[in-house]
Motif scaffolding. Structure first.
Motif, PDB file in Angstrom:
ATOM      1  N   ALA A  88      43.376  71.347  -0.344  1.00  0.00           N
ATOM      2  CA  ALA A  88      44.371  72.164  -1.049  1.00  0.00           C
ATOM      3  C   ALA A  88      45.314  72.851  -0.068  1.00  0.00           C
ATOM      4  CB  ALA A  88      43.678  73.194  -1.938  1.00  0.00           C
ATOM      5  N   GLU A  89      44.795  73.283   1.070  1.00  0.00           N
ATOM      6  CA  GLU A  89      45.631  73.938   2.082  1.00  0.00           C
ATOM      7  C   GLU A  89      46.712  73.001   2.614  1.00  0.00           C
ATOM      8  OE1 GLU A  89      43.030  75.524   5.094  1.00  0.00           O
ATOM      9  OE2 GLU A  89      42.150  76.950   3.679  1.00  0.00           O
ATOM     10  N   GLU A  90      46.507  71.712   2.470  1.00  0.00           N
ATOM     11  CA  GLU A  90      47.502  70.739   2.913  1.00  0.00           C
ATOM     12  C   GLU A  90      48.734  70.725   2.002  1.00  0.00           C
ATOM     13  OE1 GLU A  90      47.604  68.982   5.778  1.00  0.00           O
ATOM     14  OE2 GLU A  90      45.790  70.056   6.354  1.00  0.00           O
ATOM     15  N   GLY A  91      48.731  71.567   0.981  1.00  0.00           N
ATOM     16  CA  GLY A  91      49.899  71.725   0.115  1.00  0.00           C
ATOM     17  C   GLY A  91      50.965  72.613   0.727  1.00  0.00           C
ATOM     18  N   ARG A  92      50.664  73.238   1.850  1.00  0.00           N
ATOM     19  CA  ARG A  92      51.629  74.121   2.517  1.00  0.00           C
ATOM     20  C   ARG A  92      52.821  73.312   3.029  1.00  0.00           C
ATOM     21  NH1 ARG A  92      47.985  72.522   5.958  1.00  0.00           N
ATOM     22  NH2 ARG A  92      48.456  72.102   8.125  1.00  0.00           N
ATOM     23  N   ALA A  93      53.880  74.021   3.333  1.00  0.00           N
ATOM     24  CA  ALA A  93      55.076  73.368   3.880  1.00  0.00           C
ATOM     25  C   ALA A  93      54.691  72.593   5.136  1.00  0.00           C
ATOM     26  CB  ALA A  93      56.144  74.411   4.208  1.00  0.00           C
ATOM     27  N   GLY A  94      55.064  71.340   5.170  1.00  0.00           N
ATOM     28  CA  GLY A  94      54.737  70.496   6.314  1.00  0.00           C
ATOM     29  C   GLY A  94      53.327  69.949   6.270  1.00  0.00           C
ATOM     30  N   LYS A 114      40.756  70.194 -11.961  1.00  0.00           N
ATOM     31  CA  LYS A 114      39.511  69.982 -12.705  1.00  0.00           C
ATOM     32  C   LYS A 114      38.366  70.812 -12.121  1.00  0.00           C
ATOM     33  CE  LYS A 114      36.578  66.211 -14.478  1.00  0.00           C
ATOM     34  NZ  LYS A 114      35.432  67.022 -14.655  1.00  0.00           N
ATOM     35  N   VAL A 115      38.281  70.840 -10.806  1.00  0.00           N
ATOM     36  CA  VAL A 115      37.185  71.579 -10.160  1.00  0.00           C
ATOM     37  C   VAL A 115      37.375  73.088 -10.282  1.00  0.00           C
ATOM     38  CG1 VAL A 115      36.110  72.132  -7.936  1.00  0.00           C
ATOM     39  CG2 VAL A 115      36.570  69.752  -8.543  1.00  0.00           C
ATOM     40  N   PHE A 116      38.593  73.545 -10.044  1.00  0.00           N
ATOM     41  CA  PHE A 116      38.816  74.985  -9.967  1.00  0.00           C
ATOM     42  C   PHE A 116      39.213  75.636 -11.281  1.00  0.00           C
ATOM     43  CE2 PHE A 116      39.032  73.636  -5.552  1.00  0.00           C
ATOM     44  CZ  PHE A 116      38.150  74.540  -4.983  1.00  0.00           C
ATOM     45  N   THR A 117      39.427  74.848 -12.315  1.00  0.00           N
ATOM     46  CA  THR A 117      39.646  75.393 -13.659  1.00  0.00           C
ATOM     47  C   THR A 117      38.830  74.567 -14.646  1.00  0.00           C
ATOM     48  OG1 THR A 117      41.614  74.047 -14.025  1.00  0.00           O
ATOM     49  CG2 THR A 117      41.968  76.271 -13.193  1.00  0.00           C
ATOM     50  N   PRO A 118      37.516  74.769 -14.669  1.00  0.00           N
ATOM     51  CA  PRO A 118      36.658  73.995 -15.567  1.00  0.00           C
ATOM     52  C   PRO A 118      37.112  74.120 -17.019  1.00  0.00           C
ATOM     53  CG  PRO A 118      35.342  75.293 -14.042  1.00  0.00           C
ATOM     54  CD  PRO A 118      36.773  75.728 -13.877  1.00  0.00           C
ATOM     55  N   ASP A 119      36.685  73.163 -17.828  1.00  0.00           N
ATOM     56  CA  ASP A 119      37.070  73.115 -19.237  1.00  0.00           C
ATOM     57  C   ASP A 119      37.043  74.485 -19.889  1.00  0.00           C
ATOM     58  OD1 ASP A 119      37.371  70.431 -18.978  1.00  0.00           O
ATOM     59  OD2 ASP A 119      35.490  69.894 -19.937  1.00  0.00           O
ATOM     60  N   HIS A 120      38.073  74.763 -20.603  1.00  0.00           N
ATOM     61  CA  HIS A 120      38.270  75.976 -21.391  1.00  0.00           C
ATOM     62  C   HIS A 120      38.511  77.230 -20.562  1.00  0.00           C
ATOM     63  CE1 HIS A 120      37.323  73.522 -24.791  1.00  0.00           C
ATOM     64  NE2 HIS A 120      36.143  73.228 -24.278  1.00  0.00           N
ATOM     65  N   GLN A 121      38.292  77.182 -19.255  1.00  0.00           N
ATOM     66  CA  GLN A 121      38.580  78.355 -18.430  1.00  0.00           C
ATOM     67  C   GLN A 121      40.075  78.608 -18.355  1.00  0.00           C
ATOM     68  OE1 GLN A 121      37.389  78.616 -14.374  1.00  0.00           O
ATOM     69  NE2 GLN A 121      35.442  79.551 -14.888  1.00  0.00           N
ATOM     70  N   HIS A 122      40.860  77.547 -18.512  1.00  0.00           N
ATOM     71  CA  HIS A 122      42.312  77.701 -18.421  1.00  0.00           C
ATOM     72  C   HIS A 122      42.853  78.608 -19.525  1.00  0.00           C
ATOM     73  CE1 HIS A 122      41.835  74.456 -21.326  1.00  0.00           C
ATOM     74  NE2 HIS A 122      43.034  74.759 -21.766  1.00  0.00           N
ATOM     75  N   LEU A 123      42.050  78.856 -20.544  1.00  0.00           N
ATOM     76  CA  LEU A 123      42.478  79.718 -21.634  1.00  0.00           C
ATOM     77  C   LEU A 123      42.288  81.202 -21.314  1.00  0.00           C
ATOM     78  CD1 LEU A 123      40.982  77.656 -24.596  1.00  0.00           C
ATOM     79  CD2 LEU A 123      43.338  77.645 -23.769  1.00  0.00           C
ATOM     80  N   ALA A 130      42.212  79.876  -6.578  1.00  0.00           N
ATOM     81  CA  ALA A 130      42.495  80.064  -5.153  1.00  0.00           C
ATOM     82  C   ALA A 130      43.965  79.759  -4.867  1.00  0.00           C
ATOM     83  CB  ALA A 130      41.601  79.153  -4.321  1.00  0.00           C
ATOM     84  N   PRO A 131      44.606  80.589  -4.039  1.00  0.00           N
ATOM     85  CA  PRO A 131      46.026  80.379  -3.727  1.00  0.00           C
ATOM     86  C   PRO A 131      46.321  78.974  -3.189  1.00  0.00           C
ATOM     87  CG  PRO A 131      45.255  82.441  -2.775  1.00  0.00           C
ATOM     88  CD  PRO A 131      44.064  81.759  -3.354  1.00  0.00           C
ATOM     89  N   GLN A 132      45.376  78.422  -2.396  1.00  0.00           N
ATOM     90  CA  GLN A 132      45.582  77.083  -1.845  1.00  0.00           C
ATOM     91  C   GLN A 132      45.682  76.049  -2.960  1.00  0.00           C
ATOM     92  OE1 GLN A 132      42.970  79.186  -1.229  1.00  0.00           O
ATOM     93  NE2 GLN A 132      41.887  78.566   0.606  1.00  0.00           N
ATOM     94  N   VAL A 133      44.868  76.232  -4.004  1.00  0.00           N
ATOM     95  CA  VAL A 133      44.859  75.287  -5.117  1.00  0.00           C
ATOM     96  C   VAL A 133      46.178  75.372  -5.882  1.00  0.00           C
ATOM     97  CG1 VAL A 133      43.702  74.650  -7.278  1.00  0.00           C
ATOM     98  CG2 VAL A 133      42.347  75.303  -5.262  1.00  0.00           C
ATOM     99  N   LYS A 134      46.640  76.593  -6.127  1.00  0.00           N
ATOM    100  CA  LYS A 134      47.934  76.759  -6.800  1.00  0.00           C
ATOM    101  C   LYS A 134      49.050  76.087  -5.997  1.00  0.00           C
ATOM    102  CE  LYS A 134      46.849  81.231  -8.870  1.00  0.00           C
ATOM    103  NZ  LYS A 134      47.167  82.665  -8.847  1.00  0.00           N
ATOM    104  N   LEU A 135      49.018  76.284  -4.690  1.00  0.00           N
ATOM    105  CA  LEU A 135      50.036  75.699  -3.824  1.00  0.00           C
ATOM    106  C   LEU A 135      49.984  74.173  -3.865  1.00  0.00           C
ATOM    107  CD1 LEU A 135      52.283  76.054  -1.764  1.00  0.00           C
ATOM    108  CD2 LEU A 135      50.534  76.234   0.004  1.00  0.00           C
ATOM    109  N   ALA A 136      48.777  73.608  -3.816  1.00  0.00           N
ATOM    110  CA  ALA A 136      48.635  72.148  -3.862  1.00  0.00           C
ATOM    111  C   ALA A 136      49.179  71.593  -5.171  1.00  0.00           C
ATOM    112  CB  ALA A 136      47.169  71.758  -3.685  1.00  0.00           C
ATOM    113  N   ILE A 137      48.928  72.280  -6.266  1.00  0.00           N
ATOM    114  CA  ILE A 137      49.406  71.804  -7.566  1.00  0.00           C
ATOM    115  C   ILE A 137      50.929  71.932  -7.637  1.00  0.00           C
ATOM    116  CG2 ILE A 137      49.349  72.261 -10.059  1.00  0.00           C
ATOM    117  CD1 ILE A 137      46.328  72.945  -9.628  1.00  0.00           C
ATOM    118  N   ARG A 138      51.485  73.022  -7.093  1.00  0.00           N
ATOM    119  CA  ARG A 138      52.943  73.150  -7.043  1.00  0.00           C
ATOM    120  C   ARG A 138      53.563  72.049  -6.189  1.00  0.00           C
ATOM    121  NH1 ARG A 138      52.138  78.789  -6.864  1.00  0.00           N
ATOM    122  NH2 ARG A 138      52.254  78.810  -4.607  1.00  0.00           N
TER     123      ARG A 138
END
Length: 144
Positions: A88-94, A114-123, A130-138
């Motif tokens: 996930a940290e590899e989502g950073r610039a560069g 899938k790992v960091f937001t298990p079913d129904h947790q997204h609600l 984790a910030p790294q996960v958000k960055l990777a998804i962005r």
């Protein structure tokens, strides 16, 4: 039973495996739903070392297969979580995700979500991702 025996035999050898062997073994074990925590932990430790060292033999396909495998087994022992966060940290610039083909970065983003937001947790309104996960998804979204 055979798959469990193979994973048990492979666990002490994970540190010797090349990236393709790690990736294929993890994918195969996850595909037949063998959830051998020791095997996946050993695989994740080896993969983390390769990723940290920026080993050129660790291809995007291997990373994608590994994160898929770890998301499929739905078990996240500490070494697996560490590897997933390193990816996930590899989502950073560069970072490595920026250079991946869209099919790989999409697969990585899906598995991390899938790992960091298990079913129904997204609600949940107070979901902490984790910030790294958000960055990777962005990053994945920007590559689409």
């Amino acid at each position: 039973q055979l798959a469990k025996e193979l994973m048990s035999a492979a666990t002490p050898l994970a540190w010797k495996m090349n990236p393709q062997m790690l990736s294929n073994s993890a994918w195969g074990a996850a595909r037949v739903l063998v959830s051998d925590t020791a095997f996946f932990s050993a695989t994740a430790k080896s993969a983390s070392e390769l990723l940290t060292k920026k080993d050129a033999s660790l291809l995007d396909q291997h990373i994608c297969n590994l994160v898929w495998s770890f998301s499929k087994i739905e078990a996240t022992p500490s070494p697996v979580q560490r590897f997933l966060l390193l990816v996930a940290e590899e989502g950073r610039a560069g970072g490595r995700l920026e250079g991946m083909q869209s099919l790989h970065v999409a697969g990585v983003a899906w598995a991390l979500a899938k790992v960091f937001t298990p079913d129904h947790q997204h609600l949940a309104k107070d979901l902490e991702v984790a910030p790294q996960v958000k960055l990777a998804i962005r990053t994945a979204a920007s590559c689409a």
